[in-house]
Design a protein around this motif. Structure first.
Motif, PDB file in Angstrom:
ATOM      1  N   LEU A   1      27.655  47.221  33.944  1.00 48.90           N
ATOM      2  CA  LEU A   1      26.860  46.000  33.799  1.00 48.90           C
ATOM      3  C   LEU A   1      25.565  46.255  33.049  1.00 48.90           C
ATOM      4  CD1 LEU A   1      27.533  44.518  37.323  1.00 48.90           C
ATOM      5  CD2 LEU A   1      28.111  43.394  35.158  1.00 48.90           C
ATOM      6  N   LEU A   2      24.913  47.381  33.327  1.00 50.96           N
ATOM      7  CA  LEU A   2      23.659  47.680  32.635  1.00 50.96           C
ATOM      8  C   LEU A   2      23.900  48.082  31.180  1.00 50.96           C
ATOM      9  CD1 LEU A   2      21.589  49.432  35.430  1.00 50.96           C
ATOM     10  CD2 LEU A   2      21.240  47.160  34.437  1.00 50.96           C
ATOM     11  N   THR A   3      25.058  48.661  30.899  1.00 52.38           N
ATOM     12  CA  THR A   3      25.401  48.980  29.521  1.00 52.38           C
ATOM     13  C   THR A   3      25.589  47.696  28.715  1.00 52.38           C
ATOM     14  OG1 THR A   3      26.444  51.051  30.162  1.00 52.38           O
ATOM     15  CG2 THR A   3      27.071  50.149  28.030  1.00 52.38           C
ATOM     16  N   ASN A   4      26.298  46.733  29.316  1.00 51.37           N
ATOM     17  CA  ASN A   4      26.483  45.431  28.664  1.00 51.37           C
ATOM     18  C   ASN A   4      25.183  44.643  28.673  1.00 51.37           C
ATOM     19  OD1 ASN A   4      29.155  46.058  28.240  1.00 51.37           O
ATOM     20  ND2 ASN A   4      29.844  45.040  30.096  1.00 51.37           N
ATOM     21  N   ASN A   5      24.376  44.842  29.737  1.00 53.33           N
ATOM     22  CA  ASN A   5      23.016  44.326  29.878  1.00 53.33           C
ATOM     23  C   ASN A   5      22.875  42.810  29.947  1.00 53.33           C
ATOM     24  OD1 ASN A   5      20.244  44.587  30.197  1.00 53.33           O
ATOM     25  ND2 ASN A   5      19.880  44.364  28.006  1.00 53.33           N
ATOM     26  N   SER A   6      23.964  42.062  29.937  1.00 53.11           N
ATOM     27  CA  SER A   6      23.793  40.615  30.060  1.00 53.11           C
ATOM     28  C   SER A   6      25.031  39.997  30.665  1.00 53.11           C
ATOM     29  CB  SER A   6      23.517  39.976  28.700  1.00 53.11           C
ATOM     30  OG  SER A   6      24.655  40.088  27.868  1.00 53.11           O
ATOM     31  N   THR A   7      24.850  38.808  31.192  1.00 50.60           N
ATOM     32  CA  THR A   7      25.946  38.011  31.712  1.00 50.60           C
ATOM     33  C   THR A   7      25.749  36.598  31.191  1.00 50.60           C
ATOM     34  OG1 THR A   7      27.137  37.335  33.697  1.00 50.60           O
ATOM     35  CG2 THR A   7      24.755  37.420  33.879  1.00 50.60           C
ATOM     36  N   THR A   8      26.824  35.871  31.056  1.00 55.28           N
ATOM     37  CA  THR A   8      26.721  34.503  30.570  1.00 55.28           C
ATOM     38  C   THR A   8      26.624  33.573  31.758  1.00 55.28           C
ATOM     39  OG1 THR A   8      28.086  35.103  28.687  1.00 55.28           O
ATOM     40  CG2 THR A   8      27.825  32.753  29.130  1.00 55.28           C
ATOM     41  N   THR A   9      25.618  32.705  31.752  1.00 55.83           N
ATOM     42  CA  THR A   9      25.429  31.771  32.849  1.00 55.83           C
ATOM     43  C   THR A   9      26.406  30.611  32.700  1.00 55.83           C
ATOM     44  OG1 THR A   9      23.758  30.492  31.684  1.00 55.83           O
ATOM     45  CG2 THR A   9      22.981  32.354  33.011  1.00 55.83           C
ATOM     46  N   ASN A  10      26.485  29.805  33.763  1.00 55.57           N
ATOM     47  CA  ASN A  10      27.400  28.672  33.755  1.00 55.57           C
ATOM     48  C   ASN A  10      27.065  27.657  32.668  1.00 55.57           C
ATOM     49  OD1 ASN A  10      28.789  29.764  35.871  1.00 55.57           O
ATOM     50  ND2 ASN A  10      27.697  28.625  37.427  1.00 55.57           N
ATOM     51  N   ASN A  11      25.816  27.616  32.230  1.00 57.24           N
ATOM     52  CA  ASN A  11      25.445  26.664  31.177  1.00 57.24           C
ATOM     53  C   ASN A  11      25.502  27.301  29.787  1.00 57.24           C
ATOM     54  OD1 ASN A  11      23.167  28.228  31.108  1.00 57.24           O
ATOM     55  ND2 ASN A  11      21.799  26.677  31.962  1.00 57.24           N
TER      56      ASN A  11
ATOM     57  N   ASN B   1      19.594  38.521  30.868  1.00 61.45           N
ATOM     58  CA  ASN B   1      19.387  39.963  30.830  1.00 61.45           C
ATOM     59  C   ASN B   1      19.440  40.512  32.256  1.00 61.45           C
ATOM     60  OD1 ASN B   1      18.275  42.548  30.807  1.00 61.45           O
ATOM     61  ND2 ASN B   1      16.971  42.077  29.057  1.00 61.45           N
ATOM     62  N   LEU B   2      20.441  41.336  32.529  1.00 63.96           N
ATOM     63  CA  LEU B   2      20.615  41.856  33.887  1.00 63.96           C
ATOM     64  C   LEU B   2      19.591  42.928  34.234  1.00 63.96           C
ATOM     65  CD1 LEU B   2      24.494  42.006  34.190  1.00 63.96           C
ATOM     66  CD2 LEU B   2      22.930  40.344  35.201  1.00 63.96           C
ATOM     67  N   LYS B   3      18.977  43.551  33.234  1.00 65.53           N
ATOM     68  CA  LYS B   3      17.960  44.562  33.537  1.00 65.53           C
ATOM     69  C   LYS B   3      16.701  43.916  34.115  1.00 65.53           C
ATOM     70  CE  LYS B   3      19.370  48.202  30.414  1.00 65.53           C
ATOM     71  NZ  LYS B   3      19.072  48.997  29.232  1.00 65.53           N
ATOM     72  N   THR B   4      16.449  42.679  33.762  1.00 65.08           N
ATOM     73  CA  THR B   4      15.246  42.011  34.272  1.00 65.08           C
ATOM     74  C   THR B   4      15.557  41.048  35.414  1.00 65.08           C
ATOM     75  OG1 THR B   4      15.431  40.279  32.584  1.00 65.08           O
ATOM     76  CG2 THR B   4      14.034  42.191  32.065  1.00 65.08           C
ATOM     77  N   ASP B   5      16.792  40.601  35.538  1.00 63.55           N
ATOM     78  CA  ASP B   5      17.165  39.670  36.608  1.00 63.55           C
ATOM     79  C   ASP B   5      17.903  40.446  37.691  1.00 63.55           C
ATOM     80  OD1 ASP B   5      18.064  37.674  38.276  1.00 63.55           O
ATOM     81  OD2 ASP B   5      18.630  36.328  36.644  1.00 63.55           O
ATOM     82  N   LYS B   6      17.143  41.048  38.604  1.00 61.89           N
ATOM     83  CA  LYS B   6      17.717  41.942  39.614  1.00 61.89           C
ATOM     84  C   LYS B   6      18.644  41.216  40.589  1.00 61.89           C
ATOM     85  CE  LYS B   6      15.508  45.521  38.087  1.00 61.89           C
ATOM     86  NZ  LYS B   6      16.213  46.415  37.202  1.00 61.89           N
ATOM     87  N   VAL B   7      18.333  39.966  40.912  1.00 61.46           N
ATOM     88  CA  VAL B   7      19.186  39.221  41.840  1.00 61.46           C
ATOM     89  C   VAL B   7      20.571  39.035  41.223  1.00 61.46           C
ATOM     90  CG1 VAL B   7      19.510  37.036  43.061  1.00 61.46           C
ATOM     91  CG2 VAL B   7      17.244  38.087  42.989  1.00 61.46           C
ATOM     92  N   ALA B   8      20.613  38.579  39.969  1.00 62.95           N
ATOM     93  CA  ALA B   8      21.900  38.400  39.285  1.00 62.95           C
ATOM     94  C   ALA B   8      22.608  39.743  39.131  1.00 62.95           C
ATOM     95  CB  ALA B   8      21.687  37.738  37.929  1.00 62.95           C
ATOM     96  N   LEU B   9      21.873  40.799  38.796  1.00 61.94           N
ATOM     97  CA  LEU B   9      22.468  42.121  38.635  1.00 61.94           C
ATOM     98  C   LEU B   9      23.167  42.562  39.914  1.00 61.94           C
ATOM     99  CD1 LEU B   9      22.950  44.851  37.201  1.00 61.94           C
ATOM    100  CD2 LEU B   9      20.687  45.558  38.033  1.00 61.94           C
ATOM    101  N   HIS B  10      22.486  42.448  41.028  1.00 66.52           N
ATOM    102  CA  HIS B  10      23.049  42.938  42.279  1.00 66.52           C
ATOM    103  C   HIS B  10      24.216  42.082  42.757  1.00 66.52           C
ATOM    104  CE1 HIS B  10      20.109  45.976  42.147  1.00 66.52           C
ATOM    105  NE2 HIS B  10      19.114  45.146  42.297  1.00 66.52           N
ATOM    106  N   ALA B  11      24.149  40.782  42.484  1.00 66.20           N
ATOM    107  CA  ALA B  11      25.296  39.930  42.806  1.00 66.20           C
ATOM    108  C   ALA B  11      26.499  40.334  41.966  1.00 66.20           C
ATOM    109  CB  ALA B  11      24.943  38.465  42.575  1.00 66.20           C
ATOM    110  N   CYS B  12      26.264  40.624  40.696  1.00 65.58           N
ATOM    111  CA  CYS B  12      27.355  41.031  39.798  1.00 65.58           C
ATOM    112  C   CYS B  12      27.909  42.401  40.178  1.00 65.58           C
ATOM    113  CB  CYS B  12      26.878  41.021  38.345  1.00 65.58           C
ATOM    114  SG  CYS B  12      26.548  39.360  37.694  1.00 65.58           S
TER     115      CYS B  12
END
Length: 195
Positions: A53-63, A68-79
């Motif tokens: 996940l940190l290598t990819n460093n991002s996730t696409t939101t529903n919208n 950026n998963l490196k800065t959004d720790k809540v989303a990172l840990h959920a993922c």
């Protein structure tokens, strides 16, 4: 998986500089909890998911936006939790958790420590419904990313229960740890029925 829960709790809790608690979130400071109760914290799937996940460093939101998963720790840990649950076969296609598979995993991991095995299974059983309700309450958080928050919520609840009920053989008996445990018991949403 336990290592991951430390990350989950860190993402959801306030950081404190001392152990003078003024809120339940401060009492749940993960670094301090893990230093008071010695729980096995090795999970290869968690490490692999985190790295990926940190290598990819991002996730696409529903919208459709990228986060950026490196800065959004809540989303990172959920993922990370969702990824780990999928890798281990704990997350079913309908979004529910295969409780039996997770229970078997805990029993296998702690096969040489019957007390910890029983505590993990008991914590899982007491947290399943609670975590599902909490995840539904925070359904709005899914807009933060594409990941399911239920696995992270379940893991955080399980580890909180483990720390509250830590076996004496694994408990560091200091005044700070005793204060933390007392506060955790007062803040125990699962036993008190708070939602």
């Amino acid at each position: 998986m336990q290592c991951f829960v430390i990350f989950i709790l860190l993402a959801f809790c306030s950081c404190v500089k001392s152990f003078n608690y003024t809120s339940c979130d401060q009492a749940k400071q993960p670094k301090f909890m893990s230093s008071c109760c010695d729980v096995q914290k090795n999970d290869k799937a968690i490490k692999a998911c985190r790295k990926s996940l940190l290598t990819n460093n991002s996730t696409t939101t529903n919208n459709g936006q990228s986060r950026n998963l490196k800065t959004d720790k809540v989303a990172l840990h959920a993922c990370i939790a969702e990824c780990s649950f999928k890798a281990n076969g704990f997350l079913l296609s309908n979004g529910t958790v295969n409780v039996e598979a997770l229970q078997s995993s805990y029993q296998q991991r702690y096969r040489n420590d019957q007390t910890m095995s029983q505590l993990m299974v008991k914590s899982l059983n007491s947290c399943s419904d609670y975590a599902q309700k909490r995840a539904q309450q925070f359904q709005w958080m899914h807009t933060k990313g594409e990941c399911d928050y239920f696995p992270a919520t379940l893991l955080a609840c399980i580890m909180e229960q483990v720390y509250v009920n830590c076996p004496t053989t694994k408990w560091k008996n200091t005044s700070d740890c005793a204060a933390m445990q007392k506060y955790l018991m007062a803040c125990d949403d699962v036993k008190s029925g708070r939602k």
